[in-house]
Design a protein around this motif. Structure first.
Motif, short mmCIF file in Angstrom:
data_model
loop_
_atom_site.label_atom_id
_atom_site.label_comp_id
_atom_site.label_asym_id
_atom_site.label_seq_id
_atom_site.Cartn_x
_atom_site.Cartn_y
_atom_site.Cartn_z
N THR A 4 0.64 -0.92 -0.15
CA THR A 4 -0.29 0.27 0.30
C THR A 4 1.27 1.17 -0.65
O THR A 4 0.31 2.08 -0.23
CB THR A 4 -1.04 -0.09 1.44
N VAL A 5 1.67 1.08 0.19
CA VAL A 5 3.00 2.34 0.96
C VAL A 5 3.58 3.12 -0.36
O VAL A 5 3.64 3.34 -1.17
CB VAL A 5 3.75 2.21 1.79
N MET A 7 2.78 1.53 -3.36
CA MET A 7 1.81 2.28 -4.56
C MET A 7 1.50 3.31 -4.23
O MET A 7 1.10 4.15 -5.02
CB MET A 7 0.65 2.02 -4.91
N ALA A 8 1.43 4.28 -2.62
CA ALA A 8 0.98 4.91 -2.51
C ALA A 8 2.25 6.26 -3.11
O ALA A 8 2.10 7.56 -3.99
CB ALA A 8 0.99 5.83 -1.20
N ALA A 11 1.53 6.93 -6.89
CA ALA A 11 0.51 7.77 -6.81
C ALA A 11 1.19 9.82 -6.43
O ALA A 11 1.44 10.64 -7.54
CB ALA A 11 -0.52 7.31 -5.92
N MET A 39 -3.00 5.36 -9.98
CA MET A 39 -2.08 4.13 -8.44
C MET A 39 -3.11 4.67 -7.62
O MET A 39 -3.52 3.55 -6.49
CB MET A 39 -1.20 4.97 -8.20
N ALA A 40 -4.01 5.12 -7.35
CA ALA A 40 -4.57 5.51 -5.40
C ALA A 40 -5.87 4.56 -5.67
O ALA A 40 -6.49 4.02 -4.58
CB ALA A 40 -6.02 7.02 -5.70
N MET A 42 -5.80 1.50 -6.77
CA MET A 42 -4.89 0.41 -6.67
C MET A 42 -4.96 0.72 -5.16
O MET A 42 -4.89 -0.66 -4.29
CB MET A 42 -3.47 -0.48 -7.47
N VAL A 43 -4.75 1.83 -4.30
CA VAL A 43 -3.72 1.80 -3.32
C VAL A 43 -5.76 1.80 -2.23
O VAL A 43 -5.44 1.10 -0.82
CB VAL A 43 -3.53 2.97 -2.91
N VAL A 44 -6.33 2.07 -2.29
CA VAL A 44 -8.22 2.03 -1.66
C VAL A 44 -8.53 0.69 -1.93
O VAL A 44 -9.12 -0.19 -1.12
CB VAL A 44 -8.89 3.49 -2.08
N GLY A 46 -7.32 -1.71 -4.03
CA GLY A 46 -6.26 -3.28 -3.22
C GLY A 46 -6.27 -3.59 -4.87
O GLY A 46 -6.75 -3.00 -6.65
N GLY A 160 6.25 1.95 -7.54
CA GLY A 160 4.70 1.30 -6.54
C GLY A 160 4.05 0.53 -7.36
O GLY A 160 3.13 -0.61 -7.75
#
Length: 166
Positions: A4-5, A7-8, A11, A39-40, A42-44, A46, A160
């Protein structure tokens, strides 16, 4: 959590080339915003097929949109890194079936289902694509002086997308 980090960071890398620069064409700005949204997402949400496939389509459409731009408004040396980022991200999202699953057993089953005879193993193609993406990014930086922010943004997006390998 680490994914998650990372991928952030990707973003952040998607919007980094736009900060403090006014010489990008409107199409390049929109393409960077598409990358940031992907990218966001993917963070939110998955990574699963419901996100990867529409995200890949959006990235390919953005790449086509940028390449259709009038070269007088944004020279190709400015849009080149953006097109490379869009294309590599789209291919990575479509190549890696293991990031679309949630457990090791599902990942093994997904790899077994997706193999159709002799061919390249996606597990080998993905790291090669990431290395090629890094090489293209650094080459464009040295050849055309695409800019430090564009290069840093691309490298952050590569970081990311790196969890796709693991």
């Amino acid at each position: 959590m680490v994914m998650t980090v990372l991928m952030a960071l990707g973003a952040v890398g998607a919007v980094l080339p736009l900060l403090g620069r006014r010489d990008h064409g409107g199409r390049v700005r929109w393409a960077h915003l598409v990358m940031a949204i992907v990218m966001a997402a993917m963070v939110v949400f998955g990574m699963d097929a419901t996100i990867a496939i529409p995200a890949s389509v959006a990235l390919v459409v953005a790449a086509l949109y940028v390449t259709g731009e009038n070269s007088l408004r944004s020279p190709p040396r400015r849009s080149g890194p953006c097109v490379v980022d869009l294309t590599c991200m789209a291919v990575l999202l479509l190549l890696v079936p293991s990031i679309h699953t949630h457990s090791a057993a599902e990942a093994g089953a997904a790899n077994a289902v997706h193999r159709h005879g002799v061919g390249l193993d996606p597990g080998l193609v993905v790291p090669v694509l990431l290395v090629a993406w890094i090489g293209l990014t650094l080459s464009m930086f040295h050849r055309s002086r695409s800019g430090r922010r564009a290069t840093a943004g691309s490298l952050l997006m590569i970081i990311g997308m790196a969890p796709a390998v693991f």
